[in-house]
Write an enzyme that holds these catalytic residues in place. Structure first.
Site: not given
Length: 628
Positions: A74, A264, A273, A354
Site C-alpha cells: 500500500d 489507510r 504491523y 514491507p
C-alpha cells in the site's frame, strides 16, 4: 497533455484511437514480440508502457482468474508518484490516497515503563525532496489505474487471465529478430480447464512474484537469509483513544514488542504491523497457529494505556522477515556470449520486508527501466545489446535497497527509540525512493561538467522544479514534461545572454540540432517522423516570461508537427519567481548555462555545456541506432 495534433476529436483525451479495428482475441496468438507473465505492479507497469506502441505486439498473462481486488502492498513513495505523473494518473492517486505528512515516535514512559508516551514527531518527507507526497493506497487501485491506461491505449491491451506457465525454453541459436522463447501455458478458466497454448516470443518478462515460474525455468534462485522474526499485519476499522491514530507512528513498548501504524485511505482504515516473538532457528510461521485474535491482543498490549477496540478486520496475515535476491535479472549466464531474451522483475528477483515500503515501489521501477529499453529495441531505435543494461542497473540497485531494508528492520526491532527516530530521519531519501543512483555507463555518462548543474546529478532521477511555460504562461513542474512515452529529453538551460540574439548559445545549439548532419536529431529521428519523436529538446530561460518574445525564438523550439503541420507551443519555460527560481534551486551555472539529458525513465543521462554538441552527439550514438 497534448491532443488534437492530428485533427479535432471529441471525448476523453486519454482514450486513444485504436490502432486496429478488431478487439483482442480470447486466444493467445502463436507469436508475439513481448509476453509478460504476471499482473502484479511490475507486470502492469511494463504492459502499460508497451501498450502505447501498437507496432509492438504485447500480451500479458496472469494465473489468477481476474484482477486483484485487495492488495497487500500500500505504500507509494515520492519517486513512484513522479513515475505515476509520467503515466498520467497521479491526480487519481492523490485524490484517493492517505497522505503521510508526519510521523510520530512512541517509546516506554520512563516513569511508567508498562505504558507508552510520544517521544518525537517529525515531517515525513523533507522539504523540497519531491513535488509529491508519500501516500498510502490499496495496491488493487494502482492496478486498476494501469489497466485503465491499457484499455484506452492504441493497442487496447488487456490481460489474459487463468493462464499458468507450464514450460519455458530459449533457443540460444535463434536470430535476434526471431521469436527465440517458447512458452507453454495451461488454461484454468471454466470451460477451458487443461487446455494448453503455446506462444513464441522475442522476449519474455517474468513479473510473477516470489515463486516465479519464469525465474525457476531460468534456473535462477532467490538467495538470502531469514532474520527469524515474525510480524503480523492487519487492516482494521477500530475505535481508539490513541492520540496519533491518524498519523503514521512507530511504537516501541517495554516488553510487548513494536508496532508500525500506518493510516489507510478513506479516513477510517488503519494498517498495523505488529512484532511477534522472534522465531527459533528453523521454526516456521505455520507452526505457530497464530490467529487474528492473537494479533488484536498483541496490539492492545502494545498500545497500553490507550484502548484499541477493533470493529472489523478487512485483511490480516502473518509473515517472516527476509531479504532475498537473484544474481542476474535476465537469462544470460556469466561468460555466455549472447544477448538476453528473458527478464525477471519485482518479487521474482528480489524480496523485501514491507517495513520500508520498498517492494512494490522497486518492482515498478524495475519495469519502468526495462520498458523503455524494450520499446526502443523493438521499434528499431536501438540495438538489442541495450537490453543487457537492465540487469546491470537494476540488480545493483536492488542489492543496495535490500541491505538498507535489512538494517532498517533490525533498527525497528531494537529497544532504542532514539536510534529508530534518528535512522528514520537520516535515511528518509531511501524510503522516499529518491536515493537511487545509477553507476557510470553509456546510459549515465560520466561527465567533467557536473558543476554546471549541481542539483542534477548524473545517474539520479530528474528532480523537478517549478517553471512558467513561455507559450501560455502556465505555472507547472518541469519534470512533468518527462512522460512515459519512450523519448529522451534534452533540457537546454540558457546562459545569461539574450536567447533571441542571432549569436546566442541557444541559437547556435538549435542551429546545430536542426541542420547539422552530425546532430543526434538528424541521425536518430526516423524519416517522416516528427523532429521530437525520439529526442525531445526543450529550453529553460533565466528571464521573466513576459520579457521574452516567443516568435523570436529558434525554430527548433517551435517545431511544426503532425499531419496538419501545427506549431508546438510547449517547448520553452522560464523561472517561476513566486515559487522559486529553478536556476537557484538546481544549482544551474547562470553564466554558462548547460544541457541536461534525461532518459525515458526520468533519470539523468549526462550534463554538458551548451556548446558541447560533439559530446551530446556521442552520448546518443552510444545508445541509439542511426536511422535507415
Amino acid at each position: 497533455m497534448q491532443f488534437h495534433q492530428n485533427g479535432f476529436r471529441t471525448g476523453d483525451p486519454d482514450l486513444f484511437e485504436a490502432a486496429r479495428p478488431e478487439s483482442q482475441s480470447d486466444k493467445l496468438p502463436a507469436e508475439v514480440d513481448v509476453l509478460i507473465v504476471g499482473c502484479g505492479p511490475a507486470g502492469l507497469t511494463l504492459a502499460a508502457q508497451l501498450a502505447a506502441f501498437p507496432q509492438i505486439s504485447t500480451r500479458i498473462v496472469e494465473q489468477k482468474s481476474g484482477p486483484l481486488e485487495l492488495g497487500q502492498a500500500d505504500g507509494i513513495a515520492c519517486r513512484t508518484m513522479e513515475m505515476f505523473q509520467a503515466f498520467g494518473f497521479v491526480e487519481r492517486v492523490l485524490r484517493e490516497a492517505y497522505w503521510v505528512n508526519e510521523t510520530t515516535f512512541w517509546r516506554p514512559d520512563p516513569d511508567r515503563p508498562d505504558e507508552i508516551r510520544r517521544s518525537g514527531r517529525i515531517q515525513d518527507v523533507e522539504d523540497g525532496l519531491s513535488e509529491f507526497p508519500h501516500v498510502i493506497l490499496n495496491q488493487a487501485r494502482v492496478h486498476e489505474f494501469y489497466l485503465d491506461i491499457m484499455r484506452k491505449s492504441p493497442s487496447r491491451l488487456r490481460p489474459d487471465y487463468s493462464r499458468r506457465v507450464v514450460e519455458l525454453s530459449v533457443d540460444r541459436e535463434a536470430a535476434i529478430e526471431a521469436p527465440a522463447v517458447t512458452v507453454t501455458l495451461e488454461r484454468t478458466d471454466p470451460g477451458h480447464e487443461g487446455e494448453r497454448e503455446t506462444v513464441r516470443a522475442r522476449y519474455v518478462v517474468g513479473c510473477d512474484g516470489a515463486r516465479s515460474s519464469v525465474r525457476k525455468a531460468l534456473g535462477r534462485e532467490l538467495k538470502g537469509d531469514s532474520q527469524n522474526q515474525a510480524w503480523g499485519v492487519m487492516d482494521v476499522l477500530a475505535e481508539s483513544d490513541f492520540p496519533d491514530f491518524r498519523l503514521k507512528s512507530l511504537i516501541q513498548s517495554e516488553a510487548e514488542g513494536n508496532i508500525v501504524q500506518i493510516p489507510r485511505e478513506g479516513g477510517y482504515l488503519v494498517r498495523l504491523y505488529i512484532e511477534l516473538d522472534k522465531l527459533k532457528a528453523g521454526e516456521r510461521i505455520a507452526s505457530r497457529n497464530i490467529t487474528s485474535d492473537h494479533l488484536v491482543a498483541a496490539a492492545q498490549r502494545i498500545f497500553h494505556p490507550h484502548t484499541l477496540d477493533v470493529k472489523e478486520i478487512a485483511w490480516w496475515s502473518v509473515y517472516e522477515i527476509g531479504q532475498r535476491l537473484t544474481d542476474k535479472f535476465d537469462d544470460v549466464d556469466e561468460g555466455e556470449d549472447r544477448l538476453p531474451r528473458v527478464f525477471i522483475c519485482g518479487d521474482a528477483c528480489h524480496t523485501h520486508s514491507p517495513k520500508a515500503g520498498l517492494g512494490m515501489n522497486v518492482s515498478m521501477q524495475d519495469a519502468f527501466n526495462l520498458g523503455w529499453k524494450l520499446s526502443a529495441v523493438l521499434r528499431g531505435l536501438a540495438d538489442p545489446d541495450l537490453l543487457a543494461t537492465y540487469s546491470e542497473e537494476r540488480q545493483a540497485i536492488a542489492k543496495e535497497l535490500i541491505d538498507f531494508d535489512r538494517e532498517w528492520v533490525s533498527v525497528l526491532s531494537a529497544d532504542d527509540a532514539e536510534k529508530t527516530q534518528d535512522y528514520f530521519v537520516r535515511h528518509g531519501r531511501y524510503t522516499a525512493g529518491t536515493a537511487t543512483l545509477y553507476r557510470p555507463s553509456r546510459l549515465t555518462a560520466a561527465t567533467p561538467h557536473q558543476d554546471l548543474a549541481t542539483g542534477f546529478n548524473v545517474g539520479a532521477r530528474f528532480h523537478s522544479a517549478p517553471v512558467i511555460r513561455l507559450g501560455d504562461a502556465k505555472p507547472m513542474e518541469l519534470g512533468h514534461a518527462v512522460t512515459a512515452d519512450g523519448r529522451f529529453r534534452v533540457f537546454a538551460f540558457s546562459d545569461d545572454g539574450d536567447p533571441t540574439a542571432s549569436g546566442s548559445k541557444i541559437a547556435a545549439l538549435c542551429g546545430f540540432l536542426a541542420g547539422d548532419p552530425a546532430s543526434p536529431l538528424k541521425r536518430h529521428t526516423p524519416n517522416g517522423a516528427d523532429i521530437d519523436s525520439v529526442i525531445d529538446v526543450r529550453a529553460v530561460f533565466q528571464h521573466y516570461h513576459r520579457d521574452l518574445n516567443f516568435e523570436a525564438m529558434p525554430a527548433l523550439l517551435k517545431p511544426i508537427k503532425g499531419k496538419l503541420a501545427l506549431k508546438d507551443y510547449e517547448k520553452m519555460y522560464c523561472p517561476d519567481f513566486r515559487r522559486g527560481d529553478i536556476f537557484d534551486l538546481r544549482g544551474i551555472d547562470r553564466t554558462r548555462g548547460c544541457l541536461v539529458v534525461v532518459r525515458p525513465d526520468q533519470y539523468i543521462g549526462t550534463v554538458l555545456p551548451l556548446d558541447g554538441t560533439a559530446d551530446l552527439a556521442a552520448y546518443f550514438k552510444a545508445i541509439l541506432r542511426a536511422k535507415d
